[in-house]
Design a protein around this motif. Structure first.
Motif, PDB file in Angstrom:
ATOM      1  N   UNK A 177      -6.819  13.552   7.111  1.00  0.00           N
ATOM      2  CA  UNK A 177      -5.705  12.611   6.970  1.00  0.00           C
ATOM      3  C   UNK A 177      -5.716  12.085   5.547  1.00  0.00           C
ATOM      4  N   UNK A 178      -4.578  11.615   5.063  1.00  0.00           N
ATOM      5  CA  UNK A 178      -4.559  11.056   3.708  1.00  0.00           C
ATOM      6  C   UNK A 178      -5.417   9.793   3.656  1.00  0.00           C
ATOM      7  N   UNK A 179      -6.147   9.567   2.557  1.00  0.00           N
ATOM      8  CA  UNK A 179      -6.978   8.356   2.462  1.00  0.00           C
ATOM      9  C   UNK A 179      -6.114   7.103   2.481  1.00  0.00           C
ATOM     10  N   UNK A 180      -6.670   6.027   3.054  1.00  0.00           N
ATOM     11  CA  UNK A 180      -5.899   4.792   3.189  1.00  0.00           C
ATOM     12  C   UNK A 180      -6.833   3.612   3.040  1.00  0.00           C
ATOM     13  N   UNK A 181      -6.340   2.521   2.462  1.00  0.00           N
ATOM     14  CA  UNK A 181      -7.203   1.353   2.334  1.00  0.00           C
ATOM     15  C   UNK A 181      -7.247   0.596   3.655  1.00  0.00           C
ATOM     16  N   UNK A 182      -8.452   0.214   4.102  1.00  0.00           N
ATOM     17  CA  UNK A 182      -8.536  -0.489   5.396  1.00  0.00           C
ATOM     18  C   UNK A 182      -8.104  -1.949   5.294  1.00  0.00           C
ATOM     19  N   UNK A 183      -7.614  -2.504   6.398  1.00  0.00           N
ATOM     20  CA  UNK A 183      -7.244  -3.930   6.480  1.00  0.00           C
ATOM     21  C   UNK A 183      -8.342  -4.661   7.251  1.00  0.00           C
ATOM     22  N   UNK A 184      -8.457  -5.949   7.011  1.00  0.00           N
ATOM     23  CA  UNK A 184      -9.525  -6.700   7.679  1.00  0.00           C
ATOM     24  C   UNK A 184      -9.061  -7.165   9.058  1.00  0.00           C
ATOM     25  N   UNK A 185      -9.867  -6.897  10.090  1.00  0.00           N
ATOM     26  CA  UNK A 185      -9.561  -7.399  11.434  1.00  0.00           C
ATOM     27  C   UNK A 185     -10.253  -8.740  11.624  1.00  0.00           C
ATOM     28  N   UNK A 186     -11.575  -8.758  11.379  1.00  0.00           N
ATOM     29  CA  UNK A 186     -12.330 -10.013  11.484  1.00  0.00           C
ATOM     30  C   UNK A 186     -13.611  -9.852  10.679  1.00  0.00           C
ATOM     31  N   UNK A 187     -14.613 -10.704  10.937  1.00  0.00           N
ATOM     32  CA  UNK A 187     -15.785 -10.724  10.058  1.00  0.00           C
ATOM     33  C   UNK A 187     -16.543  -9.395  10.065  1.00  0.00           C
ATOM     34  N   UNK A 188     -16.444  -8.641  11.154  1.00  0.00           N
ATOM     35  CA  UNK A 188     -17.279  -7.432  11.230  1.00  0.00           C
ATOM     36  C   UNK A 188     -16.502  -6.138  11.035  1.00  0.00           C
ATOM     37  N   UNK A 189     -15.212  -6.164  11.279  1.00  0.00           N
ATOM     38  CA  UNK A 189     -14.513  -4.881  11.367  1.00  0.00           C
ATOM     39  C   UNK A 189     -13.236  -4.833  10.531  1.00  0.00           C
ATOM     40  N   UNK A 190     -12.919  -3.618  10.080  1.00  0.00           N
ATOM     41  CA  UNK A 190     -11.617  -3.308   9.471  1.00  0.00           C
ATOM     42  C   UNK A 190     -10.759  -2.570  10.494  1.00  0.00           C
ATOM     43  N   UNK A 191      -9.466  -2.406  10.160  1.00  0.00           N
ATOM     44  CA  UNK A 191      -8.684  -1.367  10.835  1.00  0.00           C
ATOM     45  C   UNK A 191      -7.766  -0.706   9.814  1.00  0.00           C
ATOM     46  N   UNK A 192      -7.282   0.492  10.144  1.00  0.00           N
ATOM     47  CA  UNK A 192      -6.372   1.185   9.224  1.00  0.00           C
ATOM     48  C   UNK A 192      -4.943   0.926   9.683  1.00  0.00           C
ATOM     49  N   UNK A 193      -4.045   0.738   8.725  1.00  0.00           N
ATOM     50  CA  UNK A 193      -2.681   0.368   9.123  1.00  0.00           C
ATOM     51  C   UNK A 193      -1.845   1.572   9.540  1.00  0.00           C
ATOM     52  N   UNK A 194      -2.229   2.217  10.655  1.00  0.00           N
ATOM     53  CA  UNK A 194      -1.386   3.311  11.160  1.00  0.00           C
ATOM     54  C   UNK A 194      -0.371   2.667  12.084  1.00  0.00           C
ATOM     55  N   UNK A 195       0.667   1.978  11.606  1.00  0.00           N
ATOM     56  CA  UNK A 195       1.533   1.291  12.562  1.00  0.00           C
ATOM     57  C   UNK A 195       2.584   2.225  13.119  1.00  0.00           C
ATOM     58  N   UNK A 196       3.667   2.472  12.334  1.00  0.00           N
ATOM     59  CA  UNK A 196       4.648   3.408  12.871  1.00  0.00           C
ATOM     60  C   UNK A 196       4.245   4.847  12.553  1.00  0.00           C
ATOM     61  N   UNK A 197       3.576   5.027  11.415  1.00  0.00           N
ATOM     62  CA  UNK A 197       3.297   6.394  10.967  1.00  0.00           C
ATOM     63  C   UNK A 197       1.920   6.831  11.427  1.00  0.00           C
ATOM     64  N   UNK A 198       1.899   7.902  12.226  1.00  0.00           N
ATOM     65  CA  UNK A 198       0.625   8.391  12.739  1.00  0.00           C
ATOM     66  C   UNK A 198       0.297   9.696  12.022  1.00  0.00           C
ATOM     67  N   UNK A 199      -0.780   9.751  11.248  1.00  0.00           N
ATOM     68  CA  UNK A 199      -1.109  10.996  10.548  1.00  0.00           C
ATOM     69  C   UNK A 199      -1.557  12.083  11.521  1.00  0.00           C
ATOM     70  N   UNK A 200      -1.275  13.360  11.182  1.00  0.00           N
ATOM     71  CA  UNK A 200      -1.666  14.459  12.055  1.00  0.00           C
ATOM     72  C   UNK A 200      -2.474  15.481  11.262  1.00  0.00           C
ATOM     73  N   UNK A 201      -3.287  16.253  11.962  1.00  0.00           N
ATOM     74  CA  UNK A 201      -4.003  17.359  11.317  1.00  0.00           C
ATOM     75  C   UNK A 201      -3.847  18.599  12.186  1.00  0.00           C
TER      76      UNK A 201
END
Length: 1821
Positions: free
Chosen positions: A512-536
């Motif tokens: 998948x194309x590299x993406x900067x992670x967003x912060x969820x909370x103190x321990x975890x990130x998430x990736x902003x795959x909101x409407x666009x879902x990458x495929x392989x």
């Protein structure tokens, strides 16, 4: 497969405590399978578990996981006892047994000149290795002949088996079994002898039940007790195992390319950087192929051949590709072939066969580093994290015909070339297509840093850009269809040359194309795959072997369904819901339908071509198995009743194991799919998904369970990084859609995706391409409500032993936190967390069936630093779509328990409920949606009523103190009612120091659900640790449902100066159910319980007479008498006649008699159990028989036959024993009870009213540090609880003598200090762990109680692992201060400190106060003198009176005629007793005793009183936690000092051996074979002498003189041997004391069986004497000698079992002829002579009175033998002897010759003189 319930702890042991890594099937795919259940309501409780545990913990497999499941080392101890060897083949050998485990070797001592040596030596091997390394180690027993310091000796025979085979036995052990020896260098030879041994393998936490080690006298039949697992034939044949290694491909680089580049520059050569060869290991042998220099695609075509007995006792063949290197070779990849999976031992089974097939190897990542941190993975330890290579192999086995002449005899490994196999042999090449779409990536660990993150998917080497195969430069093969494309890694994106090609328009996009992670909370990130879902997507080429995977898939699906069903049933049973049997019937019904469906599906591909032999055979056997399983399931279904649910559940679990075993396909095809998370071009975390799970098929049942479905996948750290705390954090959680199938059937690949997307393709490509992104423009919005009620038994994360827990709930990309509750392990949050606007993609039905996973993590809040992780659990919400009503049966949801995991250990449970409610659209959204409908082809949308109004309302925060926190709403939180909890405060024990200060003024606080009570303060803990006020109570509101009761917390605080309180320790009582008081039911209260069996024992008055048994268990008396008879026959004879005499009986007679009884009982239990099992099997078989008679019927009848055989052999033996002599019945010995374990386990830890709660403090250890909870125990609180609903009925409180202060705890003794005399009897220890280098120990006993310590150091027992101590120790103590008794066994050392071998701790206080009356065991008979004297200072009548008074029951009333009445029961017994002088007196004691022995039959207060006993306690050593170091047999008596003093202690000192003298007179020999040739005449003759010994050749061998020149084998000796010896009659052993070597400090005692060995030898003057033959007589049971030499033959030895035997200890004098035997070249027995001997046994006293001389000496000399002259020395009278020889042999010849000579002489004379005479006559002179 659904995520199941927590694994039961029992299963954990079997797995050898695997660490936090998954088995081959890993988590991600498991998590992906948190799959859809049938109906939403069936979602079982806690149906989801922890990331790093086996999410599929539903698999309760009893067989050990032999697949590499983990690489974490565990402790193992292997103990092997070599008892003896028999029937060793060879002449006059000096055998030594060598025991090898892996590379460790240990030897027994050498026994001289015997073919049946007796050793009884115990060896222990300790290991700390991962389970699968352990189970692959080989145990090898070899017998070596005449080994000494200088030479290694010659091998007689060996026996091999792997540790896994032993571990998979019941109890993980073989006990007293005979190993068959075979000669590895000569496979034609057959059996070389037998070694009798015990082998046990103990992992941490396993306990081994050893049968009782008393006097092992029963000579067991060898054939019936062979050292082989069930179902393996005794006669194993030799077989050849062929492992063919054809070729490999896809190998990784194995060295750096710097050198290669230098070379290339100079020489211009370009080479592959790996030099592979294959190493195959099997049953302790290794074979290697040749090395193929620098090749990524080596071709070997070689076969490695092993010769091994079949079926082999080693389960796995290990095939390893290695890289040959000048320094050291490293493994590239390892594959294990499990022989059980490639063969079938049934009637229609097949020999092991495999392939030719490709096997895939997985290991560390492919880039080459000098120090590979994951090298272990390449050796097959732990789960591989990357594809390494594939290898084409095949396996075949042929059974050898050992009789054929041209056979190779040795078993050495051979390597030979084989012919190449065709390309098509492994299947046709097909193009496969893999598609994946990432819908969500959340919970990415923040430690990774915020560099852009991408995900890569690979299958084999396809899709791997970083470190796939370097292209083979040789010559780029042009694509021909069907050619293997492995090397051709056309995966560089959009490689231009292929563009034009129609077929190759598909280039792979594997990350998948590299993406900067967003912060969820103190321990975890998430990736902003909101409407666009990458495929392989990836295109790859593999041999088309999908059928194999389809087959596995079908079975796996049936198994998953079964597993889920069984979990439901267990859940129903656990939560005590109604009708578990209905659910179980449904489950079995489903199973039988599934099986029949499988058979129909599998039937259609039975005759497909191009399969390997294994494919065909496996399919057939799977179909047979599935068919029979379906039948049996139907069968069992009809038998499921309410009362049989549990046992039928067990049977169903066996089905599950069988299914899982069958589903595992041994021949691989498509490699597994790996998903890697990459950050900064580094591989961070991975998940591995078996390709079969995502494989597509047009037939629904064959499709992989995760194909075309959206699944949750959890990524984890590779290899060892994942051990321990690092592996506990989730690395990332993906919602992933995968599809794998043939490129041809690609059109379906998007079918399973949630609707509402449009595809976006890569720009310049044609239309036929898969999308690179999916854009969703239609979403569904939900609200998640998490009702977090409470957690219990959490992990202690703070040093105080408590935690400050809060929970964090993750759902999609949101997370929320509960409040922090301080200082508790059982927080009740009672909090509702609402997640608004959660967007989910997916169809309604799919979401309902398979809702997304909620992850709940628990943390401990620390004032400074980061919150500490406590554990994690998974849950699935119940979903309400917008068009469904909110109401029963599904809503409101019920609270359920979810297990919380921390790594692999359970860290508590959570009580919660989760619901996911769809939010209806409001008008604005509808408008947007309609526009969308016009633009795109999106299905019509249902429009709900606007807004959130129709969601169930949320109540506002009710509690003003808690601020904005919402409580759990009413319909969901449990219904409460009022309970009263009474607490009994008794005392505190063993409190440790806190912060270096002693605890002085402790207090106990009890808290439950926010209410509580405090104990009185103990003013001075040192002086009296008991509480002054005993009972207090408090009232509290608790849920009606007992399963939801909150835990009760016990805390001990120490009150220090200035009002400070310090927490000492705490204990959480997690379940209060044991303490719920149920009032006695008046209707059947007192008498009716017995159903009027007023035990008037009058019906059978004889029972209570003195001479019969007061029964130990309820066996009928008859059988007991029978047993007595049997015993008489078994016991050694000498004691027989004397033992009737009271004076001879001692405590040991009693002990040995009791052990016999114990063994008899165990045997009868086993037999009964076996019979019951068999009956059940036969029933099932019989009922299924009318459906398909063949298999099952056979099995049943076979079992019957086998059983019959066993029985008949046993009967034969007993008859043989009976036949010997019928003896008048013997006076019986009074018995005691021998417990095979500690007394506490028989009597519920003596917690009948006083419970012990351990107090914990400090952080809990994790399973990596191996910190056991024992280290956290800081003391114990003694007390009890009682809870009941208020108000209680009046009846109880109105009873007479009711003390309102004591509440429910009436009639409890005072807890004032009390002085007690404690008398400890230590009988003996068995199987001690060796403490010295020589493999022995010098044990002695140490006893500690409070401050007093008794060391018995000077009486240590030299070099014994089974010492008999036979001692008693008296200690005075004061309860409660000194109540913990420690009995330790130490090893005495001459220099240095003595080492602890093991210790056992006994809580005397609980025993003292228990109503089971464990102070002094109650004997079965009362006598005033002799060996069975009454030990208790209180007589039985006093004890009875006291018990009646305490229990407030009527009695005892003694009546005439030997009757006594207690309560409403009448007992009978004898009324007379003899005193020492034999006078009879009247007494009531027998009557009282008969009541005490049956006290459990008294209504209301009755319970079993502790009988006179010996208990067997395991010895433990704190350094080796959880592994037994031996056992100690002992018992404890306690006498209060305020009572009359008890008599002296019983003498249990070990029996002194009796001294005997055995006089053996050798009268004559006959028929001795002739060895020598006479000096002059070449005649056969022998110079015979006889040698004999009793204890051992070195100790006391004696020789007769030589009878020279015996020509007929007759020898005359009249020679007397005299053997003095010390003998233990009870154990039938001779005692020898001797120094082991010159350097020994003291003598060692040995016990050996009394066997007299006689040998016949031929004396030679100049060379070594020749051994001719021998006989060994066991003095306890040997055949009678024949009356004459003629009647003496081989049958006396051959048919030893059938012939009547005699014992010299009974007969005293025996005379007769016995045969000498030896074995010829073919190992047949042959008769080599006969001896006439007389054996005479006298005691030492008699021997002194009438002494005899050795040989023919005074006193009592024997006369000289009458030997023929020849036997005189020949060189004294050579002529004489010549004359003798010639005359003796040629006399007739000589006489004839003389006659002839005379005749000739006369004729000559006649002829000579006749002319003269004639002349005279004629001339008439």
């Amino acid at each position: 497969m659904k995520l199941g319930k927590a694994k039961s702890s029992k299963d954990d042991h079997k797995r050898g405590d695997e660490p936090a890594i998954l088995e081959m099937e890993d988590l991600d795919k498991k998590a992906m399978r948190l799959a859809g259940m049938l109906e939403p309501d069936t979602i079982s409780l806690a149906s989801v578990t922890a990331v790093t545990t086996n999410v599929s913990n539903k698999r309760s497999k009893p067989d050990i996981k032999m697949e590499p499941s983990s690489g974490r080392p565990v402790d193992y101890q292997i103990s092997i006892t070599v008892i003896e060897a028999r029937q060793l083949i060879g002449l006059n050998m000096d055998p030594v047994v060598c025991v090898e485990v892996g590379d460790d070797k240990k030897y027994t001592s050498m026994k001289e000149s015997t073919n049946c040596p007796y050793y009884n030596e115990y060896f222990v091997f300790d290991f700390h290795v991962p389970p699968d390394v352990m189970f692959d180690k080989i145990i090898k027993l070899s017998v070596i002949h005449s080994k000494n310091l200088l030479r290694s000796g010659t091998l007689v025979g060996t026996f091999k088996m792997d540790v896994g085979t032993v571990y998979s036995q019941p109890e993980h052990q073989f006990y007293h079994k005979w190993a068959i020896l075979s000669d590895p260098d000569d496979i034609t030879a057959g059996c070389k002898g037998y070694v009798k041994c015990d082998i046990a393998v103990v992992g941490k936490g396993d306990n081994i039940k050893t049968p009782h080690k008393a006097n092992e006298t029963d000579e067991d039949d060898i054939e019936g007790n062979l050292l082989l697992p069930e179902g393996i034939p005794a006669e194993r044949q030799w077989a050849r195992f062929y492992v063919k290694i054809h070729r490999a491909e896809g190998l990784p680089k194995m060295n750096t390319s710097i050198m290669a580049n230098v070379k290339k520059a100079f020489i211009g050569e370009n080479r592959d950087l790996v030099d592979p060869y294959v190493q195959v290991q099997f049953s302790g042998q290794k074979g290697k192929t040749s090395v193929q220099k620098s090749s990524y695609e080596p071709i070997w075509n070689e076969q490695v051949i092993f010769t091994e007995l079949f079926p082999p006792l080693c389960k796995r063949i290990k095939v390893q590709i290695r890289d040959s290197d000048k320094v050291n070779d490293v493994a590239i990849g390892t594959h294990f072939i499990d022989l059980r999976k490639i063969s079938n031992d049934g009637d229609k089974g097949f020999l092991p066969t495999l392939g030719p097939a490709w096997v895939n190897m997985y290991g560390s990542t492919r880039q080459y580093t000098l120090m590979d941190e994951h090298q272990d993975l390449n050796d097959g330890l732990g789960e591989g994290v990357s594809f390494r290579a594939r290898l084409l192999i095949s396996v075949a086995v042929e059974i050898l015909d050992t009789t054929s002449p041209e056979i190779i005899c040795s078993t050495d490994v051979q390597v030979e070339p084989v012919s190449n196999i065709s390309e098509s042999a492994t299947g046709k090449m097909e193009e496969f297509f893999l598609f994946g779409s990432f819908l969500e990536a959340t919970m990415i660990d923040r430690k990774i840093g915020d560099k852009p993150i991408s995900f890569e998917i690979t299958i084999g080497n396809y899709g791997n850009h970083i470190d796939g195969v370097s292209k083979s430069s040789s010559v780029k093969k042009k694509k021909k269809e069907g050619e293997d494309q492995e090397e051709e890694n056309e995966l560089i994106q959009n490689s231009s040359e292929d563009e034009a090609d129609e077929d190759a328009d598909l280039t792979s996009v594997s990350s998948t194309p590299p993406m900067k992670p967003f912060i969820t909370d103190r321990n975890y990130f998430h990736l902003p795959y909101f409407e666009k879902k990458p495929c392989v997507y990836i295109k790859s080429w593999w041999q088309d072997q999908r059928r194999r995977l389809y087959n596995s898939n079908m079975m796996d699906k049936i198994a998953d369904k079964l597993e889920e069903g069984l979990n439901d049933v267990q859940e129903v049973i656990k939560t005590e819901k109604a009708f578990p049997e209905r659910r179980l019937r449904g489950v079995l019904e489903e199973l039988s339908i599934g099986c029949s469906r499988y058979v129909t599906l599998a039937n259609k591909d039975v005759n497909l071509a191009g399969r390997t032999k294994l494919d065909r055979e496996r399919l057939k056997s799977c179909m047979r198995e599935m068919d029979s399983m379906g039948q049996q399931a139907k069968q069992i279904r009809t038998q499921v009743k309410k009362n049989t649910v549990k046992e039928k559940l067990k049977l169903a679990q066996n089905f599950l194991q069988r299914l899982r075993f069958l589903a595992d396909e041994p021949q691989h095809s498509i490699p597994d799919v790996f998903i890697w998370m990459m950050s900064n071009n580094k591989r961070i975390a991975y998940a591995r998904i078996p390709s079969k799970d995502i494989l597509y098929s047009v037939v629904d049942e064959e499709t992989g369970k995760d194909c075309g479905k959206v699944k949750a996948v959890f990524l984890k750290l590779p290899g060892k990084k994942g051990f321990g705390p690092a592996g506990w954090t989730v690395q990332a959680k993906l919602e992933l859609y995968l599809w794998l199938g043939l490129n041809k059937s690609r059109k379906n690949f998007l079918h399973g995706l949630p609707n509402g997307f449009e595809e976006i393709r890569a720009t310049k490509m044609g239309h036929g391409l898969p999308p690179v992104t999916l854009v969703y423009d239609m979403k569904q919005v939900f609200q998640l409500r998490a009702h977090m009620y409470q957690a219990r038994s959490l992990f202690a994360a703070d040093s105080s032993g408590l935690s400050d827990p809060f929970a964090r709930v993750f759902f999609s990309s949101q997370s929320q936190v509960t409040e922090v509750l301080n200082e508790t392990l059982c927080p009740t949050w009672d909090q509702l967390l609402v997640f608004d606007d959660v967007e989910l993609f997916g169809e309604a039905t799919e979401l309902r069936d398979d809702p997304p996973i909620i992850v709940v993590e628990f943390y401990d809040q620390d004032t400074v630093g980061k919150a500490e992780f406590i554990g994690r659990t998974f849950a699935k919400p119940i979903i309400k779509m917008r068009d469904e009503p909110y109401g029963p049966p599904r809503f409101p949801p019920q609270l359920e328990y979810y297990q919380i995991y921390r790594g692999n250990s359970i860290a508590g449970e959570l009580l919660a409920a989760f619901e996911l409610l769809q939010i209806p659209f409001d008008a604005e959204e509808i408008r947007r949606a309609l526009i969308a409908v016009h633009d795109f082809a999106v299905p019509q949308i249902k429009v709900g009523q606007g807004g959130r109004a129709d969601l169930p309302p949320l109540e506002g925060p009710t509690d003003s103190e808690r601020g904005p926190i919402l409580p759990v709403p009413l319909g969901i939180r449990p219904v409460l009612s009022r309970y009263r909890i009474e607490v009994l405060f008794w005392g505190l024990r063993d409190l440790k120091r806190i912060n270096l200060a002693q605890v002085d003024r402790p207090r106990v606080d009890i808290e439950c659900a926010g209410r509580g009570v405090q104990s009185a303060l103990i003013q001075n803990y040192k002086k009296n640790p008991n509480f002054s006020t005993l009972v207090k109570w408090f009232e509290v509101d608790l849920p009606e449902n007992e399963l939801l009761h909150p835990p009760l917390n016990i805390r001990v605080v120490d009150c220090r100066a200035f009002g400070r309180y310090i927490l000492v320790g705490s204990h959480a009582v997690s379940t209060l159910r044991h303490f719920i008081y149920s009032p006695p039911d008046k209707s059947c209260n007192n008498w009716a319980t017995a159903g009027d069996v007023s035990v008037s024992l009058e019906a059978e008055p004889p029972i209570r007479k003195m001479d019969t048994v007061v029964k130990l268990d309820a066996n009928e008396d008859e059988s007991d008498k029978e047993k007595k008879k049997k015993k008489k026959k078994k016991k050694g004879g000498a004691e027989e006649e004397e033992e009737t005499d009271e004076r001879v009986l001692d405590w040991w007679s009693k002990y040995f008699a009791s052990i016999e009884t114990l063994k008899e009982n165990l045997r009868s239990q086993e037999a009964a159990q076996a019979e019951a099992e068999e009956r059940e099997d036969l029933e099932i078989a019989a009922e299924a028989a009318d459906i398909r008679p063949d298999d099952l019927h056979l099995k049943g009848s076979k079992m019957k036959e086998r059983f019959k055989e066993k029985k008949s052999s046993k009967q034969k033996r007993s008859q043989a024993a009976d036949g010997s002599e019928k003896r008048p019945p013997k006076a019986r010995v009074d018995e005691l009870v021998v417990y095979n374990r500690e007394l506490e386990s028989e009597y519920g830890n003596f917690e009948d009213w006083l419970h012990t709660f351990n107090l914990y403090r400090g952080k809990a250890g994790d399973d990596d540090e191996h910190a056991l909870d024992d280290d956290r125990i800081v003391g114990r609180f003694k007390g009890s609880l009682c809870m009941y609903k208020v108000p209680l009925s009046q009846e109880i409180t109105r009873e007479a003598g009711y003390d309102p202060n004591m509440g429910m705890f009436q009639s409890i003794p005072h807890n004032d200090p009390i002085h007690v005399l404690v008398r400890v009897y230590v009988v003996r220890a068995t199987d001690l762990h060796p403490a010295d280098i020589n493999g022995k120990a010098d044990p002695y006993v140490v006893i500690k109680l409070g401050k007093s310590e008794v060391k018995d150091k000077e009486n240590y027992i030299s070099k014994q692992l089974n010492p008999v101590f036979g001692k008693s120790f008296d200690i005075e103590a004061t309860f409660p201060m000194e109540s913990m008794l420690t009995v330790s066994v130490y090893d005495w050392d001459l220099v240095g400190t003595d080492d602890l071998i093991g210790e056992t701790k006994i809580d005397l206080e609980n025993r003292f106060y228990s109503k089971f009356r464990a102070t002094c065991g109650i004997a079965s008979n009362y006598s005033m003198h002799g060996y069975n004297i009454w030990r208790d200072p209180m007589k039985p009548s006093q004890i009875l009176a006291k018990l009646c008074k305490e229990g407030k029951i009527d009695g005892p009333h003694y009546g005439p005629g030997g009757k006594v009445k207690v309560a409403n029961r009448i007992f009978t017994g004898a009324t007379e007793i003899e005193d020492e002088n034999g006078l009879k007196k009247q007494t009531e004691e027998h009557l009282a005793l008969s009541v005490l022995n049956h006290w459990e039959e008294i209504p209301r207060v009755g319970c079993k009183l502790v009988p006179e006993h010996v208990e067997t306690r395991p010895l433990l050593n704190p350094d080796k936690p959880g592994i037994e170091q031996g056992r100690l047999e002992m018992w404890v008596d306690m006498f209060p000092m305020d009572m009359p003093a008890p008599g002296p202690a019983i003498d249990i000192s070990p029996r002194k051996p009796k001294s005997f003298e055995l006089r053996v007179i050798i009268w004559n020999t006959d028929d001795v074979i002739l060895e020598d040739d006479a000096f002059l005449t070449g005649e056969k003759m022998s110079d015979i002498y006889v040698r004999g010994w009793l204890k051992g050749q070195q100790e006391d061998k004696q020789d007769t003189d030589v009878h020279y020149h015996s020509l007929t084998g007759e020898g005359n000796f009249n020679w007397r041997f005299v053997f003095p010896f010390d003998y233990l009659v009870a154990e039938e052993k001779i005692i020898i004391s001797k120094k082991e070597s010159m350097f020994s400090w003291d003598e060692t005692e040995y016990k050996i069986p009394p066997r007299l060995t006689m040998q016949v030898w031929d004396a030679d003057h100049f060379s070594a004497d020749d051994f001719l033959g021998a006989i060994e007589l066991d003095l306890n049971r040997f055949p009678r000698g024949a009356k004459t030499a003629k009647q003496c033959n081989l049958d006396m030895i051959r048919n030893e079992q059938e012939l009547p035997t005699i014992s010299i200890f009974k007969q005293k004098r025996v005379k007769g002829w016995w045969p000498f035997v030896a074995r010829d070249e073919n190992d047949e027995m042959e008769l080599t002579g006969k001896v006439e001997a007389e054996l005479h046994l006298v005691t030492a006293e008699e021997a002194e009175k009438s002494p005899v001389g050795l040989g023919r000496n005074e006193p009592d000399p024997l006369e000289k033998p009458n030997r023929p002259d020849t036997s005189l020395m020949w060189f004294l009278g050579p002529l004489k002897s010549l004359r003798y020889f010639i005359w003796h042999n040629y006399r007739w010849l000589i006489l004839k010759a003389l006659g002839l000579i005379l005749l000739l002489l006369m004729l000559g004379l006649f002829l000579y003189s006749i002319p003269g005479y004639l002349v005279k006559k004629i001339l008439g002179a």
